[in-house]
Design a protein around this motif. Structure first.
Motif, PDB file in Angstrom:
ATOM      1  N   ARG A 121      -4.794 -43.702  44.627  1.00  0.00           N
ATOM      2  CA  ARG A 121      -5.913 -42.675  44.363  1.00  0.00           C
ATOM      3  C   ARG A 121      -6.225 -41.801  45.725  1.00  0.00           C
ATOM      4  O   ARG A 121      -5.748 -42.176  46.720  1.00  0.00           O
ATOM      5  CB  ARG A 121      -7.054 -43.668  44.073  1.00  0.00           C
ATOM      6  N   ALA A 164      -9.545 -39.918  47.301  1.00  0.00           N
ATOM      7  CA  ALA A 164     -11.012 -40.050  47.062  1.00  0.00           C
ATOM      8  C   ALA A 164     -11.677 -38.955  48.045  1.00  0.00           C
ATOM      9  O   ALA A 164     -12.314 -39.640  48.831  1.00  0.00           O
ATOM     10  CB  ALA A 164     -11.509 -41.569  47.303  1.00  0.00           C
ATOM     11  N   PRO A 165     -11.692 -37.840  47.497  1.00  0.00           N
ATOM     12  CA  PRO A 165     -12.506 -36.899  48.406  1.00  0.00           C
ATOM     13  C   PRO A 165     -13.978 -36.867  48.358  1.00  0.00           C
ATOM     14  O   PRO A 165     -14.312 -37.323  47.285  1.00  0.00           O
ATOM     15  CB  PRO A 165     -11.981 -35.384  48.083  1.00  0.00           C
ATOM     16  N   SER A 166     -14.660 -36.739  49.253  1.00  0.00           N
ATOM     17  CA  SER A 166     -16.207 -36.454  49.358  1.00  0.00           C
ATOM     18  C   SER A 166     -16.671 -35.194  49.256  1.00  0.00           C
ATOM     19  O   SER A 166     -16.233 -34.239  50.147  1.00  0.00           O
ATOM     20  CB  SER A 166     -16.820 -37.050  50.733  1.00  0.00           C
ATOM     21  N   GLU A 218     -15.963 -39.054  45.493  1.00  0.00           N
ATOM     22  CA  GLU A 218     -17.112 -39.944  46.034  1.00  0.00           C
ATOM     23  C   GLU A 218     -18.183 -39.312  46.339  1.00  0.00           C
ATOM     24  O   GLU A 218     -18.522 -38.662  47.561  1.00  0.00           O
ATOM     25  CB  GLU A 218     -16.580 -40.420  47.501  1.00  0.00           C
ATOM     26  N   TYR A 245     -21.306 -46.108  50.707  1.00  0.00           N
ATOM     27  CA  TYR A 245     -19.692 -46.007  50.541  1.00  0.00           C
ATOM     28  C   TYR A 245     -18.873 -47.310  50.492  1.00  0.00           C
ATOM     29  O   TYR A 245     -18.192 -47.345  49.701  1.00  0.00           O
ATOM     30  CB  TYR A 245     -19.115 -45.253  52.099  1.00  0.00           C
ATOM     31  N   VAL A 255     -16.744 -47.727  47.069  1.00  0.00           N
ATOM     32  CA  VAL A 255     -15.290 -47.701  47.185  1.00  0.00           C
ATOM     33  C   VAL A 255     -14.638 -48.995  46.665  1.00  0.00           C
ATOM     34  O   VAL A 255     -13.567 -48.815  45.875  1.00  0.00           O
ATOM     35  CB  VAL A 255     -14.905 -47.037  48.451  1.00  0.00           C
ATOM     36  N   ARG A 276      -5.219 -43.637  52.996  1.00  0.00           N
ATOM     37  CA  ARG A 276      -6.319 -42.775  53.422  1.00  0.00           C
ATOM     38  C   ARG A 276      -6.224 -42.376  54.819  1.00  0.00           C
ATOM     39  O   ARG A 276      -5.352 -42.830  55.540  1.00  0.00           O
ATOM     40  CB  ARG A 276      -7.625 -43.163  53.016  1.00  0.00           C
ATOM     41  N   LEU A 278     -10.576 -44.290  58.585  1.00  0.00           N
ATOM     42  CA  LEU A 278     -11.188 -45.336  57.756  1.00  0.00           C
ATOM     43  C   LEU A 278     -10.561 -46.920  58.096  1.00  0.00           C
ATOM     44  O   LEU A 278     -10.778 -47.443  57.259  1.00  0.00           O
ATOM     45  CB  LEU A 278     -11.173 -44.954  56.492  1.00  0.00           C
TER      46      LEU A 278
HETATM   47  N1  GLU Z   1     -14.085 -40.288  50.576  1.00  0.00           N
HETATM   48  C1  GLU Z   1     -13.637 -40.620  51.979  1.00  0.00           C
HETATM   49  C2  GLU Z   1     -13.234 -39.441  52.608  1.00  0.00           C
HETATM   50  O1  GLU Z   1     -13.220 -38.195  51.971  1.00  0.00           O
HETATM   51  C3  GLU Z   1     -12.295 -41.277  51.727  1.00  0.00           C
HETATM   52  C4  GLU Z   1     -12.445 -42.730  51.166  1.00  0.00           C
HETATM   53  C5  GLU Z   1     -11.391 -43.820  51.083  1.00  0.00           C
HETATM   54  O2  GLU Z   1     -10.457 -43.387  50.881  1.00  0.00           O
HETATM   55  O3  GLU Z   1     -11.699 -44.882  51.123  1.00  0.00           O
HETATM   56  O4  GLU Z   1     -13.032 -39.582  54.032  1.00  0.00           O
END
Ligand code: GLU
Length: 294
Positions: A14, A16-18, A50, A169, A173, A187, A191
């Motif tokens: 996946r 997962a953009p914020s 997200e 978060y 997540v 990612r 992170l």
């Molecule tokens: N939403 C997070 C971001 O944009 C990514 C979180 C993830 O991939 O676990 O940095």
């Protein structure tokens, strides 16, 4: 409802953009790497927005992110998932953690925590997330979880739900990666340090964690992670200057070590030769690979 277990249907990844701003080159690079990894494994690839933070998330950024990713030549399977629509799952997970005695309510302010941990390093997801420096002052107090308090995990005290009710978060997540049956998370390296907490939460929820891989970050000329203060770094800026998606993808792939030179390509042109080990291991100095207009 049957929750697919990891691996049951093969690879699932996946992005997962914020939605707190327009996607920039660093986001595009991570999305490209996650997509290449999933598609080169013949896997499924999902898009998850997200948007748990109501103050920072804007629906127009979520819509723009989808447009920009498609413009780049990326695709995904099934409907886009929005975390703001999934609060029941987070509530259920919180109840499960509470039954196991793994969470507590905390009334410390950021200031209290900062004072208690003098010199603690700021964690990527906010001052409330202090890892081993967390003093644990409220853990023995038994404050009610439904009060106006931050709900934290026992141990290193990472937040599970904010005092204003927004889901944190780490909880969101993990619940989503578990319920989507994600087998591998790709990612940004920023992170990497969040991984142990997420693995801990997977175990607490009796789920198998995915494998975690981290893609190189893009850095501005000041050595800081690329962001809009470095100038015209969004995909929208790129489009507005009349440049093509193929040129951007080629330059990203060049910076990532996947191309010898910046030839224009579509993401699918990179699939054949993609291998995780070919990715550059160090942060990418953006200005060596991309024009960063002021
Ligand atoms: N939403 C997070 C971001 O944009 C990514 C979180 C993830 O991939 O676990 O940095």
């Amino acid at each position: 409802m049957k929750i697919p277990q990891n691996g049951e249907f093969g690879y699932a990844g996946r992005y997962a953009p914020s939605p707190s701003g327009y996607l920039h080159f660093g986001n595009a690079s991570t999305a490209l790497v996650a997509w290449l990894r999933a598609r080169s494994e013949n896997g499924r690839f999902f898009l998850r927005v997200e948007d748990t933070d109501p103050q920072r998330s804007k629906p127009e950024f979520a819509a723009a992110a989808q447009e920009d990713l498609r413009w780049m030549g990326l695709d995904w399977d099934g409907p886009v998932e929005f975390q703001s629509m999934r609060t029941e799952g987070y509530q259920a997970a919180l109840e499960r953690l509470n039954q196991k005695g793994l969470v507590f309510a905390c009334r410390c302010t950021r200031k209290d925590l900062q004072a208690a941990v003098d010199g603690a390093v700021r964690a990527p997801h906010g001052a409330e997330d202090l890892g081993p420096h967390y003093p644990g002052t409220c853990a023995p107090l038994g404050l009610p979880l439904n009060g106006p308090y931050t709900v934290r995990a026992q141990g290193d005290g990472f937040p599970v739900r904010r005092a204003d009710g927004a889901w944190a978060y780490t909880l969101a997540v993990v619940v989503d990666d578990a319920s989507s049956g994600i087998t591998e998370v790709v990612r940004g390296s920023d992170l990497e340090s969040a991984t142990p907490q997420q693995e801990q939460l997977f175990a607490a929820l009796d789920c198998v964690p995915p494998k975690y891989l981290h893609a190189p970050l893009w850095m501005g000329p000041d050595g800081q992670r690329l962001s809009k203060r470095h100038g015209a770094v969004s995909l929208r800026d790129w489009q507005a200057s009349g440049r093509t998606a193929e040129e951007l993808v080629g330059r990203l792939a060049w910076g990532l070590g996947l191309l010898e030179e910046p030839i224009p390509v579509r993401p699918r042109d990179l699939l054949q030769d993609f291998a995780w080990d070919r990715l550059r291991k160090t942060p990418v100095p953006a200005s060596d690979y991309l024009p960063l207009a002021p």
